[in-house]
Structure formats: C-alpha cells, structure tokens
Scaffold this active site. Sequence first.
Site, short mmCIF file in Angstrom:
data_model
loop_
_atom_site.label_atom_id
_atom_site.label_comp_id
_atom_site.label_asym_id
_atom_site.label_seq_id
_atom_site.Cartn_x
_atom_site.Cartn_y
_atom_site.Cartn_z
N ASN A 66 0.46 4.65 0.70
CA ASN A 66 1.61 5.53 0.92
C ASN A 66 2.56 4.86 1.88
O ASN A 66 2.16 4.00 2.67
CB ASN A 66 1.12 6.85 1.53
CG ASN A 66 2.25 7.85 1.75
OD1 ASN A 66 3.12 8.01 0.90
ND2 ASN A 66 2.25 8.52 2.90
N HIS A 118 5.43 5.97 4.83
CA HIS A 118 5.85 7.12 5.62
C HIS A 118 6.89 6.67 6.65
O HIS A 118 6.71 5.63 7.30
CB HIS A 118 4.64 7.74 6.33
CG HIS A 118 5.00 8.94 7.14
ND1 HIS A 118 5.35 10.15 6.57
CD2 HIS A 118 5.11 9.11 8.48
CE1 HIS A 118 5.65 11.01 7.52
NE2 HIS A 118 5.51 10.41 8.69
N SER A 173 5.81 2.96 8.06
CA SER A 173 4.45 2.44 7.95
C SER A 173 3.97 2.52 6.50
O SER A 173 4.22 3.51 5.82
CB SER A 173 3.47 3.27 8.79
OG SER A 173 3.93 3.45 10.11
N ASP A 216 -0.45 12.05 5.86
CA ASP A 216 0.20 10.89 6.48
C ASP A 216 -0.71 10.17 7.48
O ASP A 216 -0.29 9.83 8.60
CB ASP A 216 1.51 11.30 7.18
CG ASP A 216 2.53 11.85 6.20
OD1 ASP A 216 2.57 11.36 5.06
OD2 ASP A 216 3.28 12.76 6.57
C1 GAR Z 1 10.80 7.78 1.94
O1 GAR Z 1 11.54 7.76 3.12
C2 GAR Z 1 9.32 7.86 2.25
O2 GAR Z 1 8.97 7.17 3.42
C3 GAR Z 1 9.13 9.35 2.42
O3 GAR Z 1 9.91 9.90 1.38
C4 GAR Z 1 11.04 9.06 1.16
C5 GAR Z 1 11.18 8.82 -0.32
O4 GAR Z 1 12.37 8.12 -0.60
N1 GAR Z 1 7.76 9.72 2.33
C6 GAR Z 1 7.18 10.62 3.14
O5 GAR Z 1 7.80 11.23 3.98
C7 GAR Z 1 5.69 10.80 2.95
N2 GAR Z 1 5.18 11.65 3.93
P1 GAR Z 1 12.58 7.47 -2.03
O6 GAR Z 1 12.29 8.57 -3.07
O7 GAR Z 1 14.04 7.09 -2.06
O8 GAR Z 1 11.67 6.28 -2.18
#
Ligand code: GAR
Length: 214
Positions: free
Chosen positions: A114, A116, A143, A152
């Site tokens: 994942n 985050h 991360s 997370d």
């Molecule tokens: C990203 O910023 C990722 O780090 C976050 O969702 C976004 C997705 O963006 N994920 C989390 O917060 C997981 N807990 P994207 O759809 O443009 O890749």
Amino acid sequence: MLSSEQTPLSLVVLISGRGSNLQAILDAISEEGLPARVEAVISNVPDAQGLLRAKKAGIPTAVKDHRKWPQRELYDQQLIKVIDHYAPGLVVLAGFMRILTPQFVAHYSGRLINIHPSLLPAYRGLNTHARVLEAGETHHGASVHFVTAELDSGPVIHQDSVAINREETAATLQHRIHRLEHKIYPQAIRWLAEGRVELVEGKVVVDHRPTANT
Ligand code: GAR
C-alpha cells in the site's frame, strides 16, 4: 514470499479514485523499464477515474462495488476471487480506500502493498496533509509498506519526505506529496520485482539485510 526469478512481476492494482499512482506505475513500466506487468485493475467505485487510465492502456478492468456486499467478509471474498483469477505476484493498493479483513490480508501475506500519504507510523488514516499542518510539523511524506490487518500499518519498504513551506496549504502539500508518491511507488515495486525486498517473519529485508525502520 515473492520469487526473485519472477520477471516481469505480475501485478493486480486496486483503486478507488483518480488513479494517479496507477498511472505512475504504468508510465514506469512503459518508459523506465520497470520489470512488471499490470494484469488487471480493480475498483470498488464504478466511476473511478483510474479505470479510464487502465482502459486507455489496454488493461482489463473489473468493478466490485462494495455497496452490493455490505458484509465486509463477503465483499473481500468476492475480491479475492477476482484477484486470484489473474494469479498476481503482487497486489498493489493504489488509493484503494477500504479497510481489509484479516482474512484478505493473510491470503496475500508478503505480496500485498500500500501507499499512504504520511511518514508512517505517524498520521495513519484520512486528511493527513491538513493534520500535519495543524500539528505544526516541519516535514511530511509518503510511505510504501507491506499491509497488515491494522489500518495503514505494516513494515515500511520505502519512504521519502519534503520540508513544509511557510506558505503551505493542505492542497499544495497534497500536490507535492503526490509527486513524491509517484516516484517511491514504482521504485518500491522495482525492488520487489528484482527480488531485493521481501517480508521475512514480519520484517522488511533488503538485499538479505533487515532494515532499521521495521
Ligand atoms: C494517494 O495519495 C494515496 O497515498 C492515498 O490515496 C491517494 C490516491 O491517489 N491512499 C491512502 O490514503 C491510503 N490510506 P491516486 O488515486 O491519485 O493514486
């Protein structure tokens, strides 16, 4: 455990939204020789923008709308069925905004990662950019980690940070962190594809040496 002989590494990518990390992975494969292949992109949100990115790249897509399986266990079982059809070496959560059951996590132990937007273990959960600013932090980051049953959390594979500017807003910070994510996610997948990183007894091992941050 991932096999170091598996080249290119087959990926199934799970998304819920924009899919900019998916795009960064696709670009790294096509432009930077990332030794991986995206077998399928699965979304829990029917109109996720990332599905269009996948279709444009000629990658099979599937939608598993979580609203059709209100029970988390049943939903995750459905998801496992779809993912396992592609027999991926690695399952990549790229903005997949679902809490996963321990059964799902155990099923993909050592091959579920994942990204985050925080310097884990700090700032798990949502709205990390605003929370980091409110707390007056000097740095923020992103991360990549192996997934464990807790939200997370899990052994960190790769992390990078930026210094926070005086005039920073949550929006500017989010934009800068996204750019960071687009570098570290493909990089972490490369290490995994090259067999340089693996999860051994719950710890990240790089080039056969345990890392300090796990
Ligand atoms: C990203 O910023 C990722 O780090 C976050 O969702 C976004 C997705 O963006 N994920 C989390 O917060 C997981 N807990 P994207 O759809 O443009 O890749």
